[in-house]
Design an enzyme around this catalytic site. Structure first.
Site, short mmCIF file in Angstrom:
data_model
loop_
_atom_site.label_atom_id
_atom_site.label_comp_id
_atom_site.label_asym_id
_atom_site.label_seq_id
_atom_site.Cartn_x
_atom_site.Cartn_y
_atom_site.Cartn_z
N HIS A 263 12.21 -85.95 58.71
CA HIS A 263 12.26 -86.93 59.95
C HIS A 263 10.94 -87.03 60.80
CE1 HIS A 263 14.57 -89.48 62.76
NE2 HIS A 263 13.86 -88.99 63.71
N GLU A 264 10.67 -85.94 61.41
CA GLU A 264 9.54 -85.70 62.26
C GLU A 264 8.37 -85.93 61.17
OE1 GLU A 264 10.19 -85.71 65.28
OE2 GLU A 264 12.31 -85.32 65.47
N HIS A 267 7.71 -89.38 61.26
CA HIS A 267 6.78 -90.08 62.69
C HIS A 267 5.33 -89.34 62.43
CE1 HIS A 267 10.18 -91.01 65.20
NE2 HIS A 267 11.03 -90.05 64.94
N GLU A 293 11.17 -95.09 64.49
CA GLU A 293 12.22 -94.47 63.77
C GLU A 293 12.39 -95.15 62.31
OE1 GLU A 293 14.82 -92.20 64.48
OE2 GLU A 293 13.09 -91.61 65.93
#
Lengths: 498, 498
Positions: A263-264, A267, A293
């Site tokens: 997830h990160e 980003h 997101e």
């Protein structure tokens, strides 16, 4: 020196203050010794208020006015024009906010976040209540200063997602709910899927090893980034050269770090792929939280929870964690996609996650239109959980205190997470149209083709394009929840034989 | 708001900038991803020049003038008076330096240090020569601006050690030489001592484990500090709440990290024990480089190389590194105290270290009084090494180019290291007078009594007392090399059966 050069020097100083504040924030969450908080908060307050003062100063106004005059404007290149426009927007938004109000807001933000850590630990809502109340009140006041003609909550939403409003989100989330709830209900009727392979003992060192492996697999650069540990995973940085991510290790469940790192990492990729020509212009960051997101959730779910991605990487899991030698890829894939209503947003599955976000959106809306008071928040939380997920928390730690956002004053932020899913569905549909099926691409080990598409159509622009412009240019479409619902329906119908 | 409050607010802003710069510097040396350097340097430059501008501004002068007037002064408490005096000293020192001279100095410093890295690597003195020459010339000029009535070298010495002068150091170092050289000569005649137990394979994780153990043993607080890795060990912080140390791990020699952690831990203890009432006054840091070194070298050598300290901690070594199960405490103790003339100051033993420092002091003195030209520096270096240590470097890399100090313009800094040893000897003598023999204290596990004495007589004052005042009040004495020579003589006579 030309006005443009003077303007750029002036902005450089603001950027320098903000860069220092970014590092202080990162340090506070990852490295700072416990007793260091006071000096950090003091320095952060000074740096932010200096940067803020400069951004609304007479000198700034002078530059913006001069550069906007037809003669000057005609000589500006495209990036410089966007830079002027972007900074002017911030100027217009902020110039009316009284300095002491802003300083109080910055100070409250740091203190409140600090208090939250302890309050969450103790499941103590009463300690946080006055912070939430002042935070909401300050946010309302600031919103009125920013744009007295708009509903405060619309003003707040626009800070995170330019061009969006409460009505649009309400409409789009209704579609999303109608697509997601029946799937969740149908899955509840099906036999439980085994997910025990993710439970066990996983040392921090081994999980970190897997983390670095996954980051390399998705193309995240450690020459322009880092992986660290913090209570709540986040991404922070100065794009594209220094973009840091964090995770949190659950020593008894492998999913927590693995999927938060993906997830990160998503980003991080967004920020690392921003056009370096935007450095120093303030345009060198993601254009909105929703688009941000969309990237993180794309890597966490659409890539990270796809069987065909793991076909090329599953070996690594059993290399680091020998117990996986006895688990088939199919079982691993099914286990990571278990749908099961749960209490914690960040641990929710791909599907029910949306409902967690919709609950928060509906509560925020009510807090800001005055139909809900902070003191009643825990009860309202309870009721929404019951209605959408059918389960309720037995303490505040797993309920209303679970997220840092409200403690940090970030009202209007939560919708971004579900908007990200929706945008992600739209990007996926377009990618499959242009490059062929995602499963095939992943199975052939061609993730970089997907990554390049995202860089070309999303990442590289930074703030050069607003979110709706990104969607329009990349997908020739408006905001539309249909593609992600189609993706969910296809995926979970197969997984659960619905 | 009173002038004092306004002044304190003004200083708070300077402190906030300096705190941010401190964290950026720490981050750059320990955590920053490779590509992040440019943004860090840019932010550091902005923060430093903002802080500098504020420290010599008209506003600052106004506060200092007002608070120095009899009526205002009469109402100031002791700490506020010291704060005004301390900041005024900095103001007076800086205000006379022409801006372009200072700019040239800052520029030369960074270029010269950059060039030094390469020149050292290539053992190339000729490339460094013009930099040394300009650096000396600029330092002389600046010293004249700071105080035209003093010898330039005395002005420089005072920047690092307030109240000291060349004559005092010369006299004291003569005593030190007369004590140390005969011991080194006598040891040369004795059989070589085995130090092979420190060589082997030691993982970073294990060395780190030992590091944390030692830090706990000496009372360093991890709630107000951290241990990290960097190319060169250092201590940095904002005392007393956030004082961070670093070390460097040599995977084939245990001494490198263990003793550098004790050394930096000593610096760290000093800062962590400063009176919290000094926060925000600029007095919350060590009073001089010499007193700072007295603390680091006390923990590294007087404590850390004492057999009785290890009586309580040697078990831990063999617990972490099983190969030590076959090494007696006596052999371990002898091994860590081997005296052997060597080329590199930072790797020198407790005794010969002093001679390295004295050589640099004598060369600096000659460079500044005009009896030595930069072009003759390598020969002079060679001659001094021969005279004091009996060995000479075969290249400049291990000779005159080994330290960064001169390349960085830090003339007058080197004496601090040996002054630290001398002060340390004086503190030791006083501690033994008041608390009894150190060996007994350590054997009984009462190191904290020593630590409390140091806190009470040295640490807590920060910059409230000048170095000579510290010595006077703590030991009722002037600067005196006799105690440390007595300590050396006792210790090494026993160790080597002299």
């Amino acid at each position: 020196m030309s006005t443009l050069e003077q303007f750029k020097n002036y902005v450089k100083k603001i950027n320098d203050f903000e860069h220092a504040a970014m590092i202080l924030n990162w340090d506070m969450e990852t490295k700072m010794p416990k007793k260091g908080a006071k000096a950090h908060i003091s320095a952060l307050t000074t740096l932010s208020s200096e940067a803020f003062k400069m951004s609304i100063s007479g000198e700034m106004k002078g530059y913006l006015d001069t550069l906007s005059m037809p003669d000057e404007w005609a000589n500006l290149d495209e990036i410089s024009r966007k830079m002027v426009e972007h900074i002017k927007e911030g100027y217009e938004e902020s110039k009316n906010i009284p300095e002491d109000l802003y300083a109080r807001y910055v100070e409250l933000t740091s203190t409140s976040q600090n208090v939250w850590g302890e309050a969450k630990h103790n499941s103590d809502f009463e300690t946080m209540r006055p912070y939430f109340e002042e935070m909401i009140s300050l946010n309302k006041t600031m919103a009125q200063y920013i744009d007295p003609n708009k509903k405060p909550y619309d003003v707040l939403l626009n800070r995170y997602e330019k061009g969006i409003d409460e009505a649009t989100i309400t409409r789009t989330f209704e579609t999303l709910k109608k697509g997601v709830i029946p799937l969740v209900e149908a899955i509840k009727e099906k036999p439980k899927v085994d997910e025990s392979m993710f439970k066990g003992e996983f040392s921090k060192e081994d999980q970190e090893k897997l983390g670095y492996y996954l980051l390399e697999a998705i193309g995240y650069s450690l020459e322009a980034g880092r992986l660290d540990e913090s209570e709540h995973p986040f991404t922070i940085g100065n794009a594209p050269c220094d973009v840091r991510i964090t995770t949190n290790y659950d020593l008894t469940d492998l999913r927590s770090s693995a999927f938060s790192i993906l997830h990160e990492g998503g980003h991080g990729l967004y920020e690392q792929h921003i056009n370096p020509a935007l450095i120093g212009t303030t345009l060198n960051t993601g254009t909105s939280m929703g688009i941000h997101e969309s990237q993180s959730r794309f890597y966490e779910n659409i890539i990270g929870r796809n069987k065909h991605f793991w076909m090329n990487h599953y070996n690594k899991i059993s290399e680091i964690f020998p117990s996986y030698k006895n688990v088939s890829l199919e079982a691993f894939y099914k286990g990571m996609n278990v749908v099961q209503p749960s209490l914690i947003r960040t641990e929710a599955d791909e599907l029910t996650y949306n409902l967690h976000v919709i609950i928060r959106f509906e509560l925020e809306k009510a807090l800001f239109d005055g139909t809900l008071e902070v003191k009643d928040l825990p009860i309202a939380w309870h009721d929404k959980m019951q209605a959408y997920l059918g389960i309720v928390p037995v303490n505040h730690k797993e309920g209303v205190l679970q997220d840092v956002h409200w403690a940090g004053g970030m009202f209007g932020y939560f919708p971004s997470y579900a908007l990200g899913n929706i945008y992600g569905g739209q990007f996926l549909m377009q990618i499959e149209k242009e490059l062929g099926g995602l499963d095939t691409l992943l199975e052939k080990g061609e993730l970089m083709k997907v990554s390049d598409w995202l860089t070309e159509h999303v990442h590289t622009f930074g703030c050069m394009k607003a979110p709706m412009q990104i969607i329009q240019d990349a997908c020739q479409s408006h905001l539309d929840a249909t593609p992600i619902i189609r993706y969910y329906t296809d995926k979970y119908t197969k997984l659960y034989n619905l």
